[in-house]
Design a protein around this motif. Structure first.
Motif: not given
Length: 97
Positions: A17-18, A21, A56, A59, A63, A65, A67
């Motif tokens: 998610r960013c 989010e 990270e 992308s 943004q 993202y 995990s």
């Protein structure tokens, strides 16, 4: 682990998610009890990146993202176990009141 830190890791279990989010997911999951303003969120993600609990992802847009890593999953599991022990202890004491 602070409560906001816990929920950031929890938010990354399902998918990457960013930041926005993550914040929305946590706010919805906690019925708006926990809010993650940008400064708080980026402070947490910075600590987790440095410690290797999240990574990270590349992308194509502006943004970032994130995990969760194996270390992050292990830390989350340890925290869940700790919280479960606290709940058991509380229930034992509470029953005597």
């Amino acid at each position: 682990m602070s409560e906001p830190m816990f929920y950031v890791l929890l938010s990354l279990l399902e998918k990457a998610r960013c930041g926005s989010e993550i914040a929305s997911y946590v706010q919805e999951l906690t019925n708006e009890r926990i809010s993650l303003p940008p400064g708080t969120l980026y402070g947490i993600t910075g600590k987790f990146l440095k410690s290797g609990m999240i990574k990270e992802l590349p992308s194509d847009n502006n943004q970032r993202y994130y995990s969760i890593t194996r270390d992050g999953r292990n830390a989350l599991k340890d925290e869940i176990s700790r919280l479960q022990m606290q709940l058991r202890d509380t229930q034992t004491v509470y029953q005597t009141l």
